[in-house]
Scaffold this motif. Structure first.
Motif, PDB file in Angstrom:
ATOM      1  N   UNK A   1       0.844  -1.383  -0.068  1.00 42.77           N
ATOM      2  CA  UNK A   1      -0.063  -0.078  -0.144  1.00 42.77           C
ATOM      3  C   UNK A   1       0.910   1.314   0.043  1.00 42.77           C
ATOM      4  N   UNK A   2       2.348   1.154   0.432  1.00 44.40           N
ATOM      5  CA  UNK A   2       3.026   2.294   0.650  1.00 44.40           C
ATOM      6  C   UNK A   2       3.624   2.392  -0.710  1.00 44.40           C
ATOM      7  N   UNK A   3       3.535   1.598  -1.668  1.00 42.73           N
ATOM      8  CA  UNK A   3       4.193   1.778  -3.059  1.00 42.73           C
ATOM      9  C   UNK A   3       5.218   0.566  -3.033  1.00 42.73           C
ATOM     10  N   UNK A   4       5.532  -0.338  -2.172  1.00 42.73           N
ATOM     11  CA  UNK A   4       6.737  -1.091  -2.447  1.00 42.73           C
ATOM     12  C   UNK A   4       6.609  -2.307  -3.316  1.00 42.73           C
ATOM     13  N   UNK A   5       7.361  -2.612  -4.247  1.00 42.94           N
ATOM     14  CA  UNK A   5       7.116  -3.789  -5.228  1.00 42.94           C
ATOM     15  C   UNK A   5       8.322  -4.813  -5.021  1.00 42.94           C
ATOM     16  N   UNK A   6       9.541  -4.316  -4.654  1.00 40.54           N
ATOM     17  CA  UNK A   6      10.627  -5.184  -4.243  1.00 40.54           C
ATOM     18  C   UNK A   6      10.581  -5.450  -2.607  1.00 40.54           C
ATOM     19  N   UNK A   7      10.112  -6.746  -2.224  1.00 39.08           N
ATOM     20  CA  UNK A   7       9.750  -6.901  -1.086  1.00 39.08           C
ATOM     21  C   UNK A   7      10.435  -8.092  -0.545  1.00 39.08           C
ATOM     22  N   UNK A   8      11.414  -8.050   0.475  1.00 38.22           N
ATOM     23  CA  UNK A   8      12.027  -9.083   0.936  1.00 38.22           C
ATOM     24  C   UNK A   8      11.293  -9.804   2.226  1.00 38.22           C
ATOM     25  N   UNK A   9      11.657 -10.819   2.515  1.00 37.15           N
ATOM     26  CA  UNK A   9      11.232 -11.622   3.760  1.00 37.15           C
ATOM     27  C   UNK A   9      12.426 -12.407   4.622  1.00 37.15           C
ATOM     28  N   UNK A  10      12.761 -12.100   5.987  1.00 33.50           N
ATOM     29  CA  UNK A  10      13.559 -12.711   6.736  1.00 33.50           C
ATOM     30  C   UNK A  10      12.637 -13.728   7.463  1.00 33.50           C
ATOM     31  N   UNK A  11      12.994 -15.132   6.966  1.00 37.32           N
ATOM     32  CA  UNK A  11      12.031 -15.970   7.481  1.00 37.32           C
ATOM     33  C   UNK A  11      12.555 -16.673   8.956  1.00 37.32           C
ATOM     34  N   UNK A  12      11.706 -17.421   9.834  1.00 33.54           N
ATOM     35  CA  UNK A  12      12.205 -17.920  10.842  1.00 33.54           C
ATOM     36  C   UNK A  12      12.882 -19.352  10.676  1.00 33.54           C
ATOM     37  N   UNK A  13      13.134 -19.980  11.755  1.00 36.20           N
ATOM     38  CA  UNK A  13      13.930 -21.265  11.458  1.00 36.20           C
ATOM     39  C   UNK A  13      13.014 -22.320  10.655  1.00 36.20           C
ATOM     40  N   UNK A  14      13.716 -22.950   9.867  1.00 35.64           N
ATOM     41  CA  UNK A  14      13.142 -24.035   8.966  1.00 35.64           C
ATOM     42  C   UNK A  14      12.391 -24.980   9.788  1.00 35.64           C
TER      43      UNK A  14
ATOM     44  N   UNK B   1      11.598 -14.278  -4.600  1.00 36.18           N
ATOM     45  CA  UNK B   1      12.416 -15.015  -5.230  1.00 36.18           C
ATOM     46  C   UNK B   1      13.492 -15.297  -4.343  1.00 36.18           C
ATOM     47  N   UNK B   2      14.629 -16.159  -4.776  1.00 39.75           N
ATOM     48  CA  UNK B   2      15.370 -16.686  -3.588  1.00 39.75           C
ATOM     49  C   UNK B   2      16.412 -15.510  -3.109  1.00 39.75           C
ATOM     50  N   UNK B   3      16.610 -14.466  -3.954  1.00 33.52           N
ATOM     51  CA  UNK B   3      17.549 -13.391  -3.526  1.00 33.52           C
ATOM     52  C   UNK B   3      16.792 -12.505  -2.457  1.00 33.52           C
ATOM     53  N   UNK B   4      15.580 -12.787  -2.482  1.00 33.32           N
ATOM     54  CA  UNK B   4      14.902 -11.810  -1.405  1.00 33.32           C
ATOM     55  C   UNK B   4      14.244 -12.541  -0.234  1.00 33.32           C
TER      56      UNK B   4
END
Length: 331
Positions: A167-180, A204-207
């Motif tokens: 909603x703020x306009x971000x289209x390149x969004x990453x995620x830091x996951x928790x433990x597998x 994608x994998x890079x994000x």
């Protein structure tokens, strides 16, 4: 003479049965009645004869909470909510850190001779070790264990976080996951993917950055992000815990990156610290104290012979907007 339950009932203006329910199963009486009983208890100086009750009912008088990391401030409010309910009902709260407690010792704790019931906050425990006494799961859950669960919808909460960034306009969004393998981490990752895919985007994998809910893993994710091409790396990052978000923000700011001017950051949990860092962290707030209270009430119902239904009890979350998220750079 030592005050009796009949004295409490007389002062409160209710029956002795109502006093007993208010102290052992508070969810069965109204808030007004419970307040009257607690005031009468204080006025008369009444104290439950716990030793006699436990001997009569063949109980220990203790409930064990199994916590995956006591050093994590996330669990403080949950444990406080549990104790708030168990104390007036005459139960002691015992706590074990599953991360540092020997597995054989945990099995001993889960015996009827050591605890009357368990509140499990660690979804990585073996189901077979948790079937000796009544169990309620809170926040995390053991998939193979049939027991009541008090939790949030982690997938929907993650979707809410991603929706805010978009909603703020971000289209390149990453995620830091928790433990597998962690049930919370996997649900939050799934919600992140779903929210992006609905808008024609992908994670994608890079994000997608590794993490384990700790400060250190948030810092490591920041180091990976810093090495990426500034024109390609995410402008908004959703982290699966507040601790990781703090570690991420601290490291990028040390490297001269502005939050939220260069990168927006959003966490998960709303631990107390994050409202006081710079900038204060936007996050998903879990009702942690209420999770603890409801888990304790569900367990008390089971201990008192009530219905032990295994359905999930889902509590709502809240998106808490603070200063760590803004429109993307050059948006």
């Amino acid at each position: 003479m030592r005050p009796r339950i009949s004295d409490v009932a007389r002062v409160a203006g209710v029956s002795t049965a109502t006093v007993s329910r208010a102290l052992s199963q508070p969810e069965l009486v109204s808030e007004e009645t419970r307040a009257l009983v607690l005031q009468a208890v204080e006025k008369t100086g009444y104290r439950l004869n716990l030793a006699a009750r436990n001997l009569r009912q063949n109980r220990t008088g203790g409930v064990l909470a199994l916590v995956p990391n006591l050093a994590n401030p996330f669990f403080a409010q949950i444990l406080s909510g549990i104790a708030e309910v168990l104390g007036p009902a005459g139960y002691n709260l015992l706590v074990a850190d599953t991360r540092i407690t020997d597995p054989d010792t945990l099995l001993e704790y889960a015996e009827p001779s050591r605890a009357d019931g368990l509140i499990v906050l660690d979804g990585g425990l073996p189901a077979e070790a948790l079937r000796r006494v009544p169990v309620v799961m809170a926040c995390e859950w053991v998939p193979a264990l049939q027991a009541p669960r008090v939790k949030i919808d982690n997938r929907a909460a993650a979707r809410q976080a991603i929706a805010h960034l978009m909603a703020l306009g971000h289209r390149r969004i990453g995620h830091v996951r928790g433990p597998r393998g962690n049930v919370l981490a996997e649900a939050r990752l799934a919600g992140t993917r779903e929210a992006l895919e609905e808008q024609g985007l992908c994670l994608d994998a890079a994000s997608l950055y590794p993490g384990d809910f700790s400060l250190a893993s948030g810092r490591e994710a920041a180091l990976i992000w810093l090495r990426q091409d500034p024109g390609l790396r995410p402008t908004g990052v959703f982290l699966a815990s507040d601790e990781m978000a703090c570690g991420f923000m601290g490291e990028v700011q040390r490297q001269g990156i502005a939050v939220p001017g260069d990168v927006s950051v959003i966490g998960f949990d709303d631990i107390e610290l994050i409202a006081h860092i710079s900038p204060p962290l936007t996050t998903i707030r879990q009702p942690r104290a209420e999770i603890g209270r409801l888990a304790a009430r569900r367990l008390l119902r089971s201990l008192e012979g009530g219905e032990a239904a295994c359905e999930d009890e889902l509590l709502p979350v809240e998106l808490v907007l603070r200063a760590s998220t803004a429109v993307p750079p050059r948006a």
